[in-house]
Write a protein that holds these residues in place. Structure first.
Motif, mmCIF file in Angstrom:
data_model
loop_
_atom_site.group_PDB
_atom_site.id
_atom_site.type_symbol
_atom_site.label_atom_id
_atom_site.label_comp_id
_atom_site.label_asym_id
_atom_site.label_seq_id
_atom_site.Cartn_x
_atom_site.Cartn_y
_atom_site.Cartn_z
ATOM 1 N N GLY A 29 45.875 33.192 18.090
ATOM 2 C CA GLY A 29 45.651 31.755 18.194
ATOM 3 C C GLY A 29 44.625 31.431 19.255
ATOM 4 N N ASP A 30 44.315 30.163 19.407
ATOM 5 C CA ASP A 30 43.303 29.720 20.369
ATOM 6 C C ASP A 30 43.882 29.220 21.679
ATOM 7 N N GLU A 31 45.202 29.095 21.772
ATOM 8 C CA GLU A 31 45.832 28.585 22.979
ATOM 9 C C GLU A 31 45.890 29.673 24.053
ATOM 10 N N PRO A 32 45.997 29.283 25.340
ATOM 11 C CA PRO A 32 46.131 30.277 26.412
ATOM 12 C C PRO A 32 47.335 31.202 26.177
ATOM 13 N N GLY A 33 47.182 32.475 26.486
ATOM 14 C CA GLY A 33 48.240 33.458 26.296
ATOM 15 C C GLY A 33 48.253 34.071 24.914
ATOM 16 N N ARG A 34 47.344 33.665 24.060
ATOM 17 C CA ARG A 34 47.230 34.218 22.712
ATOM 18 C C ARG A 34 45.906 34.943 22.591
ATOM 19 N N TRP A 35 45.739 35.703 21.527
ATOM 20 C CA TRP A 35 44.499 36.463 21.349
ATOM 21 C C TRP A 35 43.759 35.933 20.122
#
Length: 41
Positions: A29-35
């Motif tokens: 994904g595009d959110e922080p903590g995701r790849w």
């Protein structure tokens, strides 16, 4: 690196020197903590 059917994978981040960081069970994904795959140039 191959994500499973849910987009979850374990990542190894190579840091400066001989250090490495394991980011386990990260979802796509595009959110922080995701790849996400880097954009093609």
């Amino acid at each position: 690196m191959f994500p499973d059917a849910n987009g979850v994978c374990n990542l190894q981040v190579l840091l400066d020197g001989n250090d490495a960081y394991w980011a386990t069970s990260r979802t796509e994904g595009d959110e922080p903590g995701r790849w996400s795959w880097p954009p093609r140039v």
